[in-house]
Structure formats: structure tokens, C-alpha cells
Design an enzyme around this catalytic site. Structure first.
Site, PDB file in Angstrom:
ATOM      1  N   ARG A   1       2.056  17.249   2.128  1.00 58.39           N
ATOM      2  CA  ARG A   1       1.049  18.263   1.824  1.00 58.39           C
ATOM      3  C   ARG A   1       0.991  19.333   2.908  1.00 58.39           C
ATOM      4  O   ARG A   1       0.867  19.025   4.093  1.00 58.39           O
ATOM      5  CB  ARG A   1      -0.314  17.591   1.633  1.00 58.39           C
TER       6      ARG A   1
ATOM      7  N   LYS B   1       2.020 -10.647   5.175  1.00 58.92           N
ATOM      8  CA  LYS B   1       0.705 -10.838   5.810  1.00 58.92           C
ATOM      9  C   LYS B   1      -0.374 -10.020   5.114  1.00 58.92           C
ATOM     10  O   LYS B   1      -1.564 -10.376   5.172  1.00 58.92           O
ATOM     11  CB  LYS B   1       0.787 -10.510   7.301  1.00 58.92           C
TER      12      LYS B   1
END
EC number: 1.1.1.94
Length: 341
Positions: free
Chosen positions: A34, A193
Site C-alpha cells: 500500500r 505453535k
């Protein structure tokens, strides 16, 4: 002559890694999709959406042009979401130096193929020389690294020389980097995890207590190690920084997007609402889907992952998932790698 580095991805972690490299005296170009992010970084030296109140190094240069970021760079660091890794690599390929080192610091799997992200990068960028590829992982909240809090991570590659080269770029007095030859283990530990962190957020939201939280982290590590070993990892890696280290920090901190997402779901929010409210990628969601498929493929028992999958995608009540986990049949804790719950 100092090395030229490209960091692709201007989220919190990409921005922080780029900042570490700049502070280490390297020339760094940070690529953001962006234009408004690029303008903010270049003019204000901030990235408020991802790192509120943090001041970035004045020497950090951002661009929204991928060619400008990648062309001629000695090292390219990919810090983009797992679902856009292949597309970004394909777009970058035309400008990549033939001998450039390739690093990724993202955590997840490619959903369509269930491949590790280093495999995706190898296919797209370095099919004849996988030793150019490394992964950076470990317990490292961006919000703490940008404050220069002591942080320790690991870089893994199939070629020790590559790991040591990346280690030398990143290491400094507050950002310590170890090397590890087990690329599979470091990558799998960092990805899986996030599943357990989602479950930890759910558990904390349900207020099931510290005993349950300790069991969740411990049994979660067992699931990670079981699947990781089946995929070719060295089990020892899972008691290191990319295993238990990353697991503990992600399951116990409100900095964790995955913990926050799990906590929100425990309060009755639907998955779509949680993702909309977060406004950022929550890798554990897609990783739960991937791990559910991988556990079936490798015939590895992963009860925590399975129950979380039922909560996220089949509408199961979190409290019922806890009851079902606690009602599983009797088993022994030790059997090569720890088994069962």
C-alpha cells in the site's frame, strides 16, 4: 561494500526486521503493497497500523514497487503471509540476483499443497540451489523487538554457510541469533505453535486455570514434535527456540494475535467477526486447517489440533472441546516422543 537487503512485507514483523538490519548498518529497502504505508514510513518514520507509537530508523527506505525493492539485492527477506508467499516469490523472481540469499520469517504452510514455505520459495526461486534458502524463527514479538528488548531467535538452513551469513546480518546486542541445521524442525515448530496459541487464548477465555494452561502447552509441544518428526524434523529442535521457546511466548502473551483470536472466540464471537475485528492475518487459523490434513496424511494423533479444528470450522462449543479432551482414554505419557493427552 555493505550488503543490499530487501525486506518484502511491511507488517509488524517485516518492519521490525528491516529496522534491525538498518540499525546494524545495512542498506535496506522495505516493500509494502500500500502506497500510504510507504509514504508514512518514508516521511514520518512510523507504521502506526502495525507498530503504534514506535519510531523507525530514519535510514529505512520503503517502496511499493517490487522491482525497486528486489533488483540487485544481495539478500531478500520474505515476511509476507503464507497464502501470498508463492505469488510474491513469482513476482520477485524476474529481479532476483542469481546468487542472492533468500530468507523467510513467516510462519505457516501453503494451504493448497501443504508445503512448507521454504519449499515454496525453493520451487519458485532456487530449484537448483536450495542451500541459498534460510528461515528465521523463534520467540519474538515485534512490539518488544522495536523497543530493543532482549530477544533471541534462530536461523536455519540446509547449508551452514548460508545460516551463518544470515546470522551475521541480524545479530546485535539486543537481537541474538543462533544457527540450526534443521530447517524442517525450525519451520514446523514456528508454524504449529500458532495452533496451540489459539487454544491457549480459548483456555484463558474460559478461565480453566493455570493447571490446564500448563497441560495445554506441554501436550501441545508433544503434538508439534510428533508431526514434525513424521515430516522429517530432528525432535531436538522442538526443545529449542523455534519449539518450546516460541510456544511459550505465543501462548502466554497478549501481544500474540493467535492468543487474542482464541480469547475472542471463547467469548462467543464467530470466526469471521474475529478476523474482521483483528484486521490482521491470524496464521494459526489456516495452520489449524493445514495441520488437520497433515495429521491425517502422516497418521499422527493430534487431539488438541483436532478439537480446535472442530471449534473453528464445525461450530463446536469450546467448553465441550475441553470436556472431550479430558475424557479421552487412558494412555502413557512416554512412548518415544510423548503421546496422548
Amino acid at each position: 561494500m555493505k550488503k543490499q537487503i530487501a525486506v518484502l512485507g511491511a507488517g509488524s514483523w517485516g518492519t521490525v526486521l528491516a529496522s534491525v538490519l538498518v540499525e546494524n548498518g545495512l542498506s535496506v529497502t522495505l516493500w509494502a503493497r500500500r502506497e500510504e504505508v510507504v509514504k508514512e514510513i518514508n516521511e514520518n518514520h512510523t507504521n502506526q497500523k502495525y507498530l503504534p507509537h514506535a519510531e523507525l530508523p530514519a535510514g529505512l527506505v520503503a517502496t511499493s514497487t517490487l522491482a525497486e525493492a528486489v533488483e540487485g539485492k544481495d539478500v531478500v527477506v520474505f515476511v509476507v503471509p503464507s497464502h501470498s508467499m508463492r505469488e510474491t516469490a513469482r513476482q520477485a523472481r524476474s529481479w532476483l540476483k542469481k546468487d542472492a540469499l533468500i530468507v523467510h520469517a513467516s510462519k505457516g504452510f501453503e494451504m493448497d499443497t501443504l508445503k512448507r514455505l521454504s519449499q515454496v520459495l525453493e520451487e519458485e526461486l532456487s530449484p537448483d540451489d536450495p542451500g541459498r534458502i534460510a528461515v528465521l524463527s523463534g520467540p519474538s514479538h515485534a512490539e518488544e523487538v522495536i523497543k530493543k528488548n532482549p530477544t533471541t531467535v534462530v536461523v536455519a538452513s540446509g547449508l551452514q554457510k548460508t545460516a551463518e551469513s544470515i546470522q551475521a546480518l541480524f545479530i546485535n546486542q539486543y537481537f541474538r541469533v543462533y544457527t540450526n541445521p534443521d530447517l524442517i524442525g525450525v519451520e514446523v515448530g514456528g508454524a504449529l505453535k500458532n495452533i496451540i496459541a489459539l487454544a491457549a487464548g480459548l483456555a484463558d477465555g474460559l478461565q480453566v486455570g493455570d493447571n490446564a494452561k500448563a497441560a495445554l502447552i506441554t501436550r501441545g509441544l508433544a503434538e508439534i514434535a510428533r508431526l514434525g518428526r513424521a515430516m522429517g524434523a530432528n525432535p531436538i529442535s522442538f526443545v529449542g527456540l523455534a519449539g518450546v521457546g516460541d510456544l511459550v511466548v505465543t501462548c502466554t502473551s497478549t501481544h500474540s494475535r493467535n492468543w487474542r483470536a482464541g480469547h475472542m472466540i471463547s467469548q462467543g464471537k464467530k470466526l469471521e467477526q474475529v478476523l474482521a475485528d483483528m484486521g490482521m492475518v491470524v496464521e494459526g487459523i489456516k495452520t489449524t486447517q493445514a495441520a488437520h490434513k497433515l495429521s491425517a496424511h502422516y497418521q499422527v494423533e493430534m487431539p488438541l489440533t483436532d478439537q480446535l479444528y472442530q471449534v473453528l470450522f464445525n461450530g463446536k462449543e469450546p467448553a465441550q472441546a475441553v470436556k472431550d479432551l479430558m475424557s479421552r482414554g487412558r494412555t502413557a505419557e512416554m512412548d518415544e516422543i510423548i503421546l496422548g493427552w
